[in-house]
Design an enzyme around this catalytic site. Structure first.
Site, PDB file in Angstrom:
ATOM      1  N   HIS A 299       0.826  -1.208   0.000  1.00  0.00           N
ATOM      2  CA  HIS A 299       0.000   0.000   0.000  1.00  0.00           C
ATOM      3  C   HIS A 299       0.855   1.251   0.000  1.00  0.00           C
ATOM      4  CE1 HIS A 299      -3.970   1.875   0.691  1.00  0.00           C
ATOM      5  NE2 HIS A 299      -3.265   2.828   1.256  1.00  0.00           N
TER       6      HIS A 299
ATOM      7  N   ASP B 146       0.249   5.490  -1.098  1.00  0.00           N
ATOM      8  CA  ASP B 146      -0.748   6.488  -1.487  1.00  0.00           C
ATOM      9  C   ASP B 146      -0.185   7.588  -2.375  1.00  0.00           C
ATOM     10  OD1 ASP B 146      -3.474   6.045  -0.385  1.00  0.00           O
ATOM     11  OD2 ASP B 146      -2.384   5.854   1.508  1.00  0.00           O
TER      12      ASP B 146
ATOM     13  N   GLU C 115      -8.991   1.509  -2.258  1.00  0.00           N
ATOM     14  CA  GLU C 115      -9.059   1.556  -0.798  1.00  0.00           C
ATOM     15  C   GLU C 115     -10.439   2.018  -0.349  1.00  0.00           C
ATOM     16  OE1 GLU C 115      -6.328   2.956   2.983  1.00  0.00           O
ATOM     17  OE2 GLU C 115      -6.225   4.103   1.122  1.00  0.00           O
TER      18      GLU C 115
ATOM     19  N   HIS D 167     -13.078   1.918   4.127  1.00  0.00           N
ATOM     20  CA  HIS D 167     -12.011   2.786   4.612  1.00  0.00           C
ATOM     21  C   HIS D 167     -12.370   3.146   6.051  1.00  0.00           C
ATOM     22  CE1 HIS D 167      -9.366   6.511   4.605  1.00  0.00           C
ATOM     23  NE2 HIS D 167      -8.543   5.486   4.434  1.00  0.00           N
TER      24      HIS D 167
ATOM     25  N   HIS E 263      -8.523  -1.874   7.557  1.00  0.00           N
ATOM     26  CA  HIS E 263      -9.554  -0.856   7.819  1.00  0.00           C
ATOM     27  C   HIS E 263     -10.897  -1.425   8.253  1.00  0.00           C
ATOM     28  CE1 HIS E 263      -7.747   3.047   6.939  1.00  0.00           C
ATOM     29  NE2 HIS E 263      -7.144   2.512   5.889  1.00  0.00           N
TER      30      HIS E 263
ATOM     31  N   HIS F 135      -2.256  -3.223   4.708  1.00  0.00           N
ATOM     32  CA  HIS F 135      -1.459  -2.366   5.590  1.00  0.00           C
ATOM     33  C   HIS F 135      -2.070  -2.359   6.991  1.00  0.00           C
ATOM     34  CE1 HIS F 135      -4.543   0.184   3.834  1.00  0.00           C
ATOM     35  NE2 HIS F 135      -4.198   1.262   4.512  1.00  0.00           N
TER      36      HIS F 135
ATOM     37  N   ASP G 120       2.295   2.088   3.798  1.00  0.00           N
ATOM     38  CA  ASP G 120       1.378   3.235   3.797  1.00  0.00           C
ATOM     39  C   ASP G 120       2.108   4.562   3.582  1.00  0.00           C
ATOM     40  OD1 ASP G 120      -1.082   4.457   3.770  1.00  0.00           O
ATOM     41  OD2 ASP G 120      -1.484   4.231   5.905  1.00  0.00           O
TER      42      ASP G 120
END
Length: 392
Positions: free
Chosen positions: A20, A22, A123, A150, A191, A212, A320
């Protein structure tokens, strides 16, 4: 040879598959997707955690780029498509370094070419807007995992950080999992609430991933994985990818964050407010109460525990990066993975253990999902179920 030298040598053969990152959302927020403004061909220290020189330095061989959009986005499907377009632009612009990957075989081919296999993960189930057709569309565009939620619930699944509503998965949520299995899209349980984790493990015939997440027994944060769920991974074949976010991995940081959030509320502000007034309040709090710093050994503690409970065949890494404001000391950006491997070598992890952690487990789990999909597609047509027909 030092442990750090040994770690770097191992990564040349078995590079990191990171679950993961971003970067696409960071490029949207910081540069409006203008890849000239933030050109990752060169170092972007101070702007991003991620660029190609530091991916190379960190020994990254495959990256799941998150095509995240906030659940509050007015049109999350369109925004997700824009995120996918960003990844495609990255692949076109940096084709000497980034290789498009859809399968485990593609990942191995990229490794053989010395390029970084680039996959995508959505995500949050809000990105499909309660539509299995949209789910199939994302798969067709290259998305190879979807995190079921999420930070907030979706209509068919509970998040770890929202008030329970479905008590796990609804009937439509279970149908989403089954359709993901049929497609070959990995079910990502980062999550989600523990009840959702358990329901998804009950429903899935393919291995799941946590792209993650870390261990709840080591740090009691709802984003982490309880031991009873980790214990189920061997039977499922899935992989839990440890994350580096300090407020998820260090109990002192969890407690500090709760105190900082309460301080914001005491000033009449939302804890996620980033306006100038809110930042002034937050900085004053941080001056009075310094933020706890996570370290490489903290992450290694999570991995030691996860290995003890789930076994070495079910671990991976999902840093992350560019999705968190703070990172652990020694894992400041994507160049830091050798420091983690050096720490694990110091703790007695073998070369074979580390090869599984970095590369082999994550490649295997995608390949296993592909095998399940081939079997299911020979027996099942695409589902035409709707949330209205199943959940009423």
């Amino acid at each position: 040879m030092t442990n750090l030298d040994e770690a770097r040598a191992l990564l040349r053969e078995f590079p990191v598959v990171d679950g993961h990152n971003d970067l696409p959302w960071a490029l949207r927020e910081k540069a409006g997707y203008d890849l000239d403004r933030l050109d990752i061909a060169g170092h972007q220290h101070g702007h991003l955690h991620t660029d190609i020189p530091r991916l190379r330095e960190g020994g990254v061989g495959a990256q799941y780029w998150s095509v995240y959009v906030p659940a509050e986005q007015p049109d999350p499907v369109a925004a997700t498509l824009e995120q996918i377009d960003c990844v495609r632009q990255l692949l076109d612009r940096y084709r000497a370094d980034l290789a498009p990957a859809l399968t485990a075989a593609d990942m191995e081919a990229a490794r053989g070419e010395g390029r970084i296999a680039s996959l995508m993960g959505a995500e949050g189930g809000h990105s499909i807007a309660n539509s299995l057709g949209t789910l199939r569309g994302l798969y067709a565009l290259g998305v190879r995992y979807m995190t079921l939620t999420h930070n907030s619930n979706v209509d068919w699944a509970d998040s770890a950080t929202d008030t329970p509503r479905a008590n796990g998965l609804t009937a439509f949520g279970r149908e989403v999992v089954r359709e993901m299995n049929r497609l070959g899209m990995l079910v990502d349980l980062s999550h989600v609430a523990p009840s959702t984790m358990r329901d998804a493990l009950d429903a899935s015939t393919a291995p799941v991933v946590f792209s993650h997440s870390s261990a709840r027994a080591v740090c009691d944060h709802p984003r982490n994985i309880p031991d009873d769920v980790l214990e189920r991974l061997p039977a499922n074949g899935g992989v839990a990818m440890v994350t580096f976010v300090p407020k998820f991995v260090l109990q002192a940081a969890v407690d500090w964050t709760a105190e900082a959030d309460e301080n914001m509320r005491a000033h009449g502000l939302h804890h996620l407010d980033t306006t100038a007034e809110a930042m002034k309040v937050h900085r004053a709090f941080e001056e009075r109460t310094p933020r706890p710093i996570a370290t490489v050994p903290v992450i290694a503690d999570h991995l030691d525990h996860m290995r003890e409970v789930a076994g070495i065949d079910h671990l991976g890494i999902g840093g992350d990066y560019d999705g968190t404001a703070f990172t652990p000391d020694g894992l400041n950006d994507v160049s830091g993975y050798p420091n983690l491997l050096a720490e694990l070598l110091d703790r007695g992890w073998s070369r074979a253990d580390l090869a599984k952690l970095t590369w082999q487990n994550s490649v295997r789990v995608l390949g296993a999902a592909e095998d399940v999909a081939r079997d299911l597609q020979s027996k099942q047509a695409p589902s035409n179920a709707t949330i209205e027909s199943l959940d009423g």
